[in-house]
Design an enzyme around this catalytic site. Structure first.
Site, mmCIF file in Angstrom:
data_model
loop_
_atom_site.group_PDB
_atom_site.id
_atom_site.type_symbol
_atom_site.label_atom_id
_atom_site.label_comp_id
_atom_site.label_asym_id
_atom_site.label_seq_id
_atom_site.Cartn_x
_atom_site.Cartn_y
_atom_site.Cartn_z
ATOM 1 N N ALA A 287 0.820 -1.215 0.000
ATOM 2 C CA ALA A 287 0.000 0.000 0.000
ATOM 3 C C ALA A 287 0.853 1.265 0.000
ATOM 4 C CB ALA A 287 -0.930 -0.007 1.216
ATOM 5 N N GLU A 291 2.593 1.282 -7.026
ATOM 6 C CA GLU A 291 3.120 0.363 -8.033
ATOM 7 C C GLU A 291 3.006 0.908 -9.452
ATOM 8 O OE1 GLU A 291 2.015 -2.125 -4.497
ATOM 9 O OE2 GLU A 291 1.143 -0.464 -5.591
ATOM 10 N N ASP A 333 25.461 26.312 -30.486
ATOM 11 C CA ASP A 333 26.344 26.599 -31.603
ATOM 12 C C ASP A 333 25.741 27.764 -32.385
ATOM 13 O OD1 ASP A 333 28.478 26.220 -33.363
ATOM 14 O OD2 ASP A 333 27.282 24.944 -34.670
ATOM 15 N N ASP A 632 25.364 20.862 -34.477
ATOM 16 C CA ASP A 632 25.052 20.155 -35.718
ATOM 17 C C ASP A 632 26.262 19.474 -36.334
ATOM 18 O OD1 ASP A 632 26.484 22.329 -36.546
ATOM 19 O OD2 ASP A 632 24.923 23.193 -37.805
ATOM 20 N N ASP A 636 30.612 18.956 -32.253
ATOM 21 C CA ASP A 636 29.683 19.138 -31.134
ATOM 22 C C ASP A 636 29.389 17.829 -30.408
ATOM 23 O OD1 ASP A 636 29.281 21.901 -31.683
ATOM 24 O OD2 ASP A 636 27.949 21.345 -33.320
ATOM 25 N N ASN A 698 -2.266 6.489 -1.819
ATOM 26 C CA ASN A 698 -1.650 5.384 -1.089
ATOM 27 C C ASN A 698 -1.567 5.678 0.394
ATOM 28 O OD1 ASN A 698 -1.232 4.595 -3.758
ATOM 29 N ND2 ASN A 698 0.663 3.542 -3.262
ATOM 30 N N GLU A 701 -4.754 4.656 1.906
ATOM 31 C CA GLU A 701 -4.837 3.209 2.099
ATOM 32 C C GLU A 701 -4.087 2.772 3.362
ATOM 33 O OE1 GLU A 701 -3.323 1.632 -1.531
ATOM 34 O OE2 GLU A 701 -4.651 2.861 -2.757
ATOM 35 N N ASP A 730 -6.483 3.822 -9.965
ATOM 36 C CA ASP A 730 -5.649 5.002 -9.763
ATOM 37 C C ASP A 730 -4.686 5.204 -10.929
ATOM 38 O OD1 ASP A 730 -6.915 5.236 -7.394
ATOM 39 O OD2 ASP A 730 -5.190 4.810 -6.122
#
Length: 896
Positions: A287, A291, A333, A632, A636, A698, A701, A730
């Site tokens: 609880a 999850e 750049d 580019d 870089d 939760n 709970e 949920d």
């Protein structure tokens, strides 16, 4: 092999004879086949060393190593151990789904360095045993004599020994926006990479001319290969979101453990059966942990890919958009990113007065202005003369493709063609009698044409052209050039240069009949026409984008391989308050402390190398910044790899840059980056919203289960019911919450503190208050129904289960906006959430009335009165928080 590569240091500073001797080769005949074979065995193929990379199984494995996932796996194992097989399989299913989604995205990112080989020319023209032949580029070895011509890719690092107007496009390696002229005479040993004119670098392209040279270094020993190695050794840091989720997972895991241990100890002390106590402890641990959180985060980021695509940004790694939303600095750049990479004539200095040229890029729309007023080109014979010379002394042309204009040829020559078109003129290749090409020594180009008699048209470095002039065109009058004229011209050249302009001088003269067509004869006694100032123009939308970024609290730092003057000039046009330009060589002399001090000011960086860019990014990260790096080119790639989020250009970007990046901008538009920042902030806000929502649910709970246990009652919720709520009812509403549109003012607030956690103090208060109400309300339902006797006790658990589900689904509306009342956000601005809410309430009704789900979830049918009680007790969970938000808003407006 090492000996051959080590002597490659400083080839640019050696004379040809020394290069020939040290390479033990023949500059006339090249290597013989036997020696070339021996060297190939020693050096290996001419390609960058392939990075061992990260094996696929490691990429897959790290999807399951964060703390939250580990806790979920532990919960699944424990659930399976006590016989709750369905619970265990459900948890493991979510873990696997999350891992697969993450793996698919990250495995693509691990293939970044594969693109490096694609930039090397597949074949090269080589002289072996005195015979010229075509060989695969990977067969080249140090000491080979090769030939380069326009359009060729340079296959290795080459020391040039013969050049004819040879110019290379090195923008992908050094960031230099214009083709770089090459020469034969050695240069200073400490010359930066962009100024080593005697060298041609692997991975660059011949833009003009031809030449011959000796291969000095191949494979990973080239400058290109060094960058490949640098990019391959960069360690990618965890993103801010990954770090925060890891911390949250550790905290939740610890909380779950403490709750479970406390329950077991309380239960055993109360004399309960150990198996019941253990099952209760596992239930509470389950609880505590949301999850569905890892899956919701992953799916929300994956759904965000579509939104980012509409904003012209392709995501290569799921957390990239959220990370961009947290950016505090964008290192960008210049060439092709902030500018159009299209040289444009912006100024024309004439003796009768300077003119400005309107329009940008290769589009021939535009005109001329003088003293703030429009100028008709046909009324200015001096302007027409200068533009005609620019067109005649030229090999470029302008083409239109699908409504887009493109220059073919040298960028500077294409710019002159565009300027001529703006005056209604066009290039005429006919009538050419002689040509004296541009070379790095001559610094000028001359073409003699038959135009009702021979006329020489000259263009080149202004000071070089000026030295060969005896006359000047002043309006319609051609008169002798005096000292005052020379001073005015030199001042104009200097002022244009300080403004970041590339300058060209234009001149002409009529060739007398029978005069020898020789350069030293023709290029004398010229008439000076004009000084032309060119600029690679900033993209028109970039200044506004820069302003938006700064308004959002994001610093923009330009890092370019171009000259300091050009960098400063472009920065000022863009609205970057740059006071100084620091060059790469200067940067090498600056220690870490001074660099940090410089980075706190308004600076741009020019003439930088890949290692310079990498150092700047790393220093900013050590200063606590979240760094986005745009680029580019090949140069870089290391910085893109090291930055918190690397952004490559999709059109002009090289495969290397795109492969090393997290995000690819499909329209090469800096403004799209700012749009992606807004989307990243929206995603993080939504992750924050549904994380708080799940944790508050939760908490409810835990309060209900633990409260009843302390009152010595049975379990209110069974483990399978807890999973049903956390993963289904949920989880779906949380996923819909992740699709909330951006709140008002998203780009008017500063970046969030990268050290701040997802749940701050105010968030904990909301989670605790809402969770407490949900838990107490669920506990009241259970106790009130349980007090009705044996029959009531049977349905008490089922009513509490449904009641908590409804309470949690009503609670979702509290998190649609963290800072504003729901009415300010709009009740119908997220229809997906409304659909999800209705669906989940319907699904819970199915759980109560469908026989299959009744058996799986241990439920019984509820009557109308039961539903009315649940609705009545759920209403305050929304009404009270809304009232608090309105009161807070009223107080803020009263004190403003």
């Amino acid at each position: 092999m090492n000996e051959v590569r080590e002597v490659g240091v400083g080839w640019h500073a050696l004379d040809i004879a020394t290069v020939e001797r040290r390479l033990d080769t023949d500059r006339a005949r090249g290597l013989d086949a036997i020696e070339a074979g021996r060297r190939f065995e020693a050096t290996g193929p001419n390609r960058p060393e392939e990075s061992c990379g990260t094996p696929w199984y490691r990429v897959l494995g790290r999807q399951f190593t964060n703390a939250l996932i580990v806790v979920l796996v532990a919960a699944a194992v424990i659930s399976g151990a006590v016989g709750e097989t369905a619970d265990a399989l459900t948890i493991l299913g979510i873990v696997v789904l999350n891992g697969v989604l993450g793996f698919v995205q990250e495995w693509r990112a691990e293939k970044a360095l594969d693109a490096l080989r694609k930039l090397l020319s597949p074949f090269a023209t080589v002289c072996r045993d005195g015979e010229w032949t075509r060989l695969p580029a990977e067969r080249l070895v140090p000491g080979d004599l090769i030939r380069l011509e326009a359009g060729d890719g340079v296959p290795a690092d080459v020391r040039m020994m013969a050049v004819t107007d040879l110019r290379l496009d090195e923008s992908a390696l050094t960031g230099e926006s214009l083709p770089v002229p090459k020469a034969m005479d050695e240069v200073g040993a400490d010359a930066p990479l962009a100024e080593r004119a005697t060298m041609c670098w692997a991975g660059t392209t011949v833009a003009h001319g031809r030449g011959e040279g000796l291969v000095t270094v191949t494979g990973s020993g080239t400058e290109f290969g060094r960058i490949a190695h640098l990019a391959g050794t960069v360690v990618r840091e965890a993103t801010p979101l990954q770090r925060k989720l890891r911390t949250l997972g550790q905290q939740l895991g610890l909380a779950a453990l403490l709750v479970a241990v406390a329950v077991v100890l309380i239960g055993l002390a109360s004399g309960l059966e150990w198996i019941d106590v253990f099952l209760t402890g596992v239930s509470l641990a389950v609880a505590v942990i949301p999850e569905g959180l890892p899956a919701v985060v992953t799916i929300t980021l994956a759904l965000g890919i579509r939104t980012m695509t509409r904003r012209k940004a392709l995501l290569r790694r799921l957390p990239a958009a959220e990370t961009l939303g947290a950016a505090t600095v964008i290192c960008t750049d210049k060439t092709g990113t902030l500018t159009a990479n299209e040289m444009t004539v912006r100024d024309i200095w004439l003796a009768a007065g300077p003119l400005a040229v309107t329009g940008a890029g290769h589009d021939p729309e535009g005109g001329f202005e003088g003293d703030g007023a429009g100028v008709v080109a046909s009324d200015r014979p001096d302007l027409i003369a200068a533009l005609e010379t620019g067109l005649r002394c030229n090999h470029a042309r302008l083409v239109e493709e699908d409504g887009t204009w493109r220059g073919v040829g040298q960028p500077t020559e294409a710019a002159l063609v565009v300027a001529g078109r703006k005056a209604g003129l066009d290039a005429d290749p006919d009538g050419r009698m002689a040509e004296f090409p541009f070379t790095s020594d001559r610094k000028r180009m001359t073409i003699v044409v038959d135009d009702a008699g021979p006329v020489a048209h000259v263009k080149g470095a202004p000071e070089v052209v000026l030295d060969r002039c005896s006359f000047i065109l002043d309006g319609e009058t051609e008169r002798p050039l005096d000292a005052a004229d020379r001073a005015r011209i030199e001042t104009a050249i200097d002022e244009l240069g300080r403004g970041g302009r590339r300058t060209l001088g234009l001149a002409r003269r009529t060739v007398a009949a029978g005069e020898a067509l020789e350069e030293e004869v023709i290029e004398r006694g010229l008439t000076f026409l004009a000084v032309v100032g060119m600029l690679d123009p900033p993209r028109p939308e970039v200044p506004e984008a820069v302003a938006r970024a700064r308004g959002a609290g994001i610093a923009v730092v330009m890092i370019t391989g171009d000259s300091p003057a050009t960098a400063l000039a472009v920065a000022r046009v863009l609205g970057l308050e740059a006071n100084e330009a620091i060059t790469g060589p200067e940067l090498e002399r600056v220690d870490a402390t001074e660099l940090r001090a410089r980075l706190t000011g308004d600076v741009v960086f020019a003439r930088t190398t890949p290692s310079d860019k990498l150092r700047i990014v790393e220093t900013l990260q050590k200063m606590g910044h979240v760094v986005a790096m745009t680029g580019d080119g090949v140069n870089d790639a290391p910085a893109l790899q090291r930055a918190d989020v690397g952004i490559a250009m999709g059109i002009r970007g090289t495969d290397v840059a795109r492969g090393a990046s997290d995000i690819v901008i499909t329209d090469d538009n800096f403004a799209s980056i700012v749009g992606a920042v807004e989307e990243g902030r929206r995603q993080y806000d939504n992750i924050e919203k549904f994380t708080r929502y799940l944790l508050s649910s939760n908490t409810g709970e835990v309060v209900a289960i633990l409260g009843n246990l302390l009152l010595r009652g049975p379990l209110i919720l069974l483990p399978v019911q807890i999973l049903w709520m956390n993963l289904v009812t949920d989880g779906i509403t949380a996923l819909a919450l992740g699709l909330e549109p951006a709140e008002r003012g998203t780009m008017n607030r500063p970046p969030r503190d990268p050290r701040a956690q997802i749940i701050d103090g105010a968030g904990l208060v909301w989670i605790a208050a809402l969770g407490l109400y949900i838990g107490v309300a669920g506990l009241w339902l259970f106790r009130s129904y349980g007090a009705r006797g044996a029959e009531g006790l049977l349905v008490a658990q089922k009513v509490a289960f449904t009641g908590i589900v409804v309470l949690e689904n009503v609670n979702v509306f509290n998190f649609r906006a963290l800072r504003q009342p729901l009415a300010r956000v709009g009740y119908f601005t997220n229809p997906r959430l409304l659909l999800a809410w209705v669906s989940m309430i319907g699904l819970q009704a199915a759980a109560v009335y469908t026989p299959f789900l009744q058996r799986a979830l241990h439920t019984v049918p509820l009557g109308p009165t039961d539903w009315l009680v649940i609705v009545a007790i759920s209403a305050p969970v929304l009404i009270v928080p809304e009232a608090v938000k309105w009161i807070s808003r009223f107080r803020e407006r009263s004190t403003a």
